[in-house]
Design a protein around this motif. Structure first.
Motif, PDB file in Angstrom:
ATOM      1  N   MET A 120      28.459   6.579  31.673  1.00 42.48           N
ATOM      2  CA  MET A 120      29.188   7.146  30.548  1.00 42.48           C
ATOM      3  C   MET A 120      28.617   6.600  29.248  1.00 42.48           C
ATOM      4  SD  MET A 120      32.796   5.227  30.570  1.00 42.48           S
ATOM      5  CE  MET A 120      32.916   3.537  30.048  1.00 42.48           C
ATOM      6  N   LEU A 121      28.794   7.341  28.175  1.00 45.25           N
ATOM      7  CA  LEU A 121      28.370   6.921  26.846  1.00 45.25           C
ATOM      8  C   LEU A 121      29.541   6.264  26.130  1.00 45.25           C
ATOM      9  CD1 LEU A 121      26.389  10.012  25.551  1.00 45.25           C
ATOM     10  CD2 LEU A 121      25.452   7.830  26.257  1.00 45.25           C
ATOM     11  N   ALA A 122      29.248   5.191  25.397  1.00 50.82           N
ATOM     12  CA  ALA A 122      30.295   4.490  24.664  1.00 50.82           C
ATOM     13  C   ALA A 122      29.720   3.952  23.357  1.00 50.82           C
ATOM     14  CB  ALA A 122      30.850   3.355  25.510  1.00 50.82           C
ATOM     15  N   ASP A 123      30.597   3.622  22.417  1.00 47.14           N
ATOM     16  CA  ASP A 123      30.137   3.030  21.161  1.00 47.14           C
ATOM     17  C   ASP A 123      30.128   1.512  21.282  1.00 47.14           C
ATOM     18  OD1 ASP A 123      32.813   2.370  20.999  1.00 47.14           O
ATOM     19  OD2 ASP A 123      33.247   3.699  19.327  1.00 47.14           O
ATOM     20  N   LEU A 124      29.856   0.836  20.169  1.00 47.76           N
ATOM     21  CA  LEU A 124      29.702  -0.619  20.199  1.00 47.76           C
ATOM     22  C   LEU A 124      30.989  -1.362  20.532  1.00 47.76           C
ATOM     23  CD1 LEU A 124      27.308  -1.128  17.176  1.00 47.76           C
ATOM     24  CD2 LEU A 124      26.769  -1.293  19.600  1.00 47.76           C
ATOM     25  N   GLN A 168      21.722  12.020  33.701  1.00 46.13           N
ATOM     26  CA  GLN A 168      22.356  11.971  32.390  1.00 46.13           C
ATOM     27  C   GLN A 168      23.805  11.516  32.541  1.00 46.13           C
ATOM     28  OE1 GLN A 168      22.097  15.855  30.787  1.00 46.13           O
ATOM     29  NE2 GLN A 168      23.592  16.741  32.165  1.00 46.13           N
ATOM     30  N   PRO A 169      24.402  11.019  31.479  1.00 46.98           N
ATOM     31  CA  PRO A 169      25.780  10.557  31.566  1.00 46.98           C
ATOM     32  C   PRO A 169      26.751  11.701  31.828  1.00 46.98           C
ATOM     33  CG  PRO A 169      24.876  10.219  29.367  1.00 46.98           C
ATOM     34  CD  PRO A 169      23.801  10.812  30.194  1.00 46.98           C
ATOM     35  N   GLY A 191      29.672  -4.886  26.817  1.00 45.51           N
ATOM     36  CA  GLY A 191      30.104  -5.651  27.977  1.00 45.51           C
ATOM     37  C   GLY A 191      30.746  -4.796  29.050  1.00 45.51           C
ATOM     38  N   ALA A 192      30.965  -3.516  28.782  1.00 44.89           N
ATOM     39  CA  ALA A 192      31.600  -2.633  29.762  1.00 44.89           C
ATOM     40  C   ALA A 192      30.703  -2.373  30.961  1.00 44.89           C
ATOM     41  CB  ALA A 192      31.982  -1.313  29.110  1.00 44.89           C
ATOM     42  N   THR A 197      27.601   2.034  32.045  1.00 40.64           N
ATOM     43  CA  THR A 197      27.788   2.440  30.656  1.00 40.64           C
ATOM     44  C   THR A 197      26.469   2.429  29.901  1.00 40.64           C
ATOM     45  OG1 THR A 197      29.955   1.377  30.718  1.00 40.64           O
ATOM     46  CG2 THR A 197      29.091   1.943  28.559  1.00 40.64           C
ATOM     47  N   ILE A 198      26.300   3.387  29.009  1.00 36.63           N
ATOM     48  CA  ILE A 198      25.197   3.411  28.058  1.00 36.63           C
ATOM     49  C   ILE A 198      25.829   3.221  26.687  1.00 36.63           C
ATOM     50  CG2 ILE A 198      23.345   4.777  27.040  1.00 36.63           C
ATOM     51  CD1 ILE A 198      23.299   6.389  29.694  1.00 36.63           C
ATOM     52  N   ILE A 199      25.513   2.108  26.022  1.00 39.46           N
ATOM     53  CA  ILE A 199      26.055   1.837  24.698  1.00 39.46           C
ATOM     54  C   ILE A 199      25.189   2.554  23.662  1.00 39.46           C
ATOM     55  CG2 ILE A 199      26.629   0.053  23.011  1.00 39.46           C
ATOM     56  CD1 ILE A 199      28.364  -0.071  25.510  1.00 39.46           C
TER      57      ILE A 199
END
Length: 178
Positions: free
Chosen positions: A128-132, A47-48, A136-137, A143-145
């Motif tokens: 890690m979790l990220a938003d939109l 998991q992140p 490209g990260a 990264t999980i978008i």
């Protein structure tokens, strides 16, 4: 009247000295309560480890010429601001990394790329979790978008970073005022 009022008149330098002294007193409390990472690494759980997002702190229009001042203008929020990126630990809800401030026109992905090495070191092979805003990260950091169509579980984890910003701005209103 001058004798009574004189202690309350403050010059700019006096206010700066006062703020620095107050910051020196409260720095250990802020650091202990808000910026902490427990370094929980469990390689068996895929998991992140972090949730990343940026927040804006509104500023007055800089007294610069237009070309220099427009760097601080955020077209998304329609105000002059500084952006601050925070990576929040999923398990504890506390800040694992806090990036330096950037002008409001700088995209979130650029801020992440400026300190990608530090983020990788904290992640230790996890994601890690990220938003939109971070599309490209994955080329720089695992990264999980997360977007609207993704799992509800990941969206719930993204709420952690918004709660962190809410707690920060509620407890210390200096972060939410101009």
């Amino acid at each position: 009247l001058e004798i009574i009022v004189a202690p309350f008149i403050r010059t700019r330098n006096h206010v700066l000295v006062l703020v620095k002294n107050i910051a020196r007193v409260f720095a250990p409390i802020l650091t202990a309560g808000m910026v902490r990472f427990f370094n929980e690494v469990d390689p068996d759980v895929p998991q992140p480890a972090l949730v990343v997002d940026c927040t804006v702190c509104q500023i007055r229009k800089p007294a610069l010429n237009f070309d220099d001042a427009k760097r601080y203008f955020s077209g998304k929020h329609h105000l002059y601001c500084l952006k601050k990126e925070v990576c929040v630990n999923i398990r504890s809800g506390t800040a694992a990394l806090v990036a330096k401030s950037f002008p409001g026109s700088v995209p979130d992905i650029t801020i992440l790329r400026s300190h990608a090495g530090e983020v990788k070191a904290v992640l230790q092979g996890r994601s890690m979790l990220a938003d939109l805003g971070y599309r490209g990260a994955e080329h720089d950091v695992p990264t999980i978008i997360v977007c609207d169509q993704d799992q509800a579980e990941n969206r719930a984890k993204r709420v952690l970073v918004e709660c962190f910003f809410g707690r920060l701005k509620r407890l210390w209103s200096v972060f939410s005022t101009t």
